[in-house]
Motif scaffolding. Structure first.
Motif, PDB file in Angstrom:
ATOM      1  N   ALA A 256       1.724   1.786   7.871  1.00 15.01           N
ATOM      2  CA  ALA A 256       1.632   1.830   6.417  1.00 15.01           C
ATOM      3  C   ALA A 256       0.188   1.680   5.967  1.00 15.01           C
ATOM      4  CB  ALA A 256       2.497   0.738   5.794  1.00 15.01           C
TER       5      ALA A 256
ATOM      6  N   ASP B  22      -1.657  -0.098   0.563  1.00 19.35           N
ATOM      7  CA  ASP B  22      -0.829  -0.189  -0.640  1.00 19.35           C
ATOM      8  C   ASP B  22       0.657  -0.223  -0.326  1.00 19.35           C
ATOM      9  OD1 ASP B  22      -0.255   2.393   0.135  1.00 19.35           O
ATOM     10  OD2 ASP B  22      -1.208   3.370  -1.575  1.00 19.35           O
ATOM     11  N   GLY B  23       1.006  -0.206   0.953  1.00 25.86           N
ATOM     12  CA  GLY B  23       2.404  -0.293   1.358  1.00 25.86           C
ATOM     13  C   GLY B  23       3.068   1.029   1.641  1.00 25.86           C
TER      14      GLY B  23
END
Length: 265
Positions: A64, A67-68
């Motif tokens: 990831a 920012d996710g």
């Protein structure tokens, strides 16, 4: 037919969640590369678990961004396990790592210099890296530095490498004495896999020794000892060649000053 084709991705994920229910969360002991940075052309990584894991693990793992957001299709769909079932090695898609291939042209590179990425397991981060520049050069044994060891001691031999090597290649280096006998002992990697240490089972005897380095030794980007992962089709890689570094124990001659020797395999 594969289970994924029969059930579909969403159904398979749900089935895995049910299968995992009631099981303790897997304990991660180590992730390699263990340093804070990785090259943009990272090719492989390893996860060391405290105990064997039941069932497929790859569907539970993701890469990831900071920012996710998940990176799209980063891994080959293959799980490479150690014989004891505790160490999982994953390969990033070579078609997106190596330039000029269709997968990279269509999907782009997996990692980009300057970004931060997280390795996720069951939605939780287990390792974070900053992405550095691509590494196009393989390990250079002639650039390694050896620290002296005392005769009649079990002092560890410390070898400072010219860069990180693959964490699974710790036993691709071995110590041999003047009689060509293997010196028994235990080897480890530390400092982000940039330092190799060898502790002999018995005391060092004065004399000449050699470190034998397997020619298939690689760094995390897949560059071999004296070779490169990015090899043009018109210029195939040379056969792997083992390297030997000669050093002395109990001699006035400093360690590591002898010429590097290479032996074709």
């Amino acid at each position: 037919m594969q289970l994924r084709r029969i059930l579909g991705g969403a159904a398979l994920a749900a089935l895995l969640q049910v299968a995992q229910a009631g099981q303790p969360d897997p304990q991660v002991v180590l992730v390699q590369p263990s340093a804070a940075t990785v090259p943009a052309n990272l090719l492989r990584l390893s996860i060391v678990f405290a105990a064997p894991i039941e069932g497929p693990v790859l569907p539970r793992i993701a890469l990831a961004r900071a920012d996710g957001g998940s990176l799209q299709e980063p891994f080959l769909q293959q799980e490479l396990w150690s014989p004891d079932g505790r160490i999982l090695t994953l390969l990033l898609n070579p078609g997106r790592v190596k330039t000029g291939l269709i997968a990279r042209e269509q999907l782009g590179p997996i990692m980009r210099q300057g970004n931060d990425v997280m390795l996720m397991l069951d939605g939780h981060p287990i390792k974070r890296w900053h992405v550095d520049a691509e590494d196009a050069n393989g390990p250079v044994a002639s650039a390694w530095k050896l620290a002296p060891v005392r005769p009649a001691s079990r002092q560890p031999l410390v070898v400072t490498l010219d860069g990180p090597i693959d964490g699974r290649d710790v036993d691709y280096l071995a110590v041999v004495n003047a009689d060509d006998h293997l010196v028994d002992g235990h080897a480890t990697l530390r400092d982000g896999e940039t330092t190799w240490t060898f502790t002999p089972d018995g005391a060092w005897e004065p004399g000449k020794y050699r470190i034998v380095v397997r020619g298939t030794l690689e760094d995390p980007a897949g560059n071999r000892l004296g070779g490169h992962f990015e090899t043009p089709m018109s210029s195939p890689p040379r056969p792997a060649a083992d390297a030997m570094i000669v050093f002395n124990v109990g001699s006035a001659e400093p360690l590591g000053t002898n010429p590097l020797q290479q032996v074709a395999r």
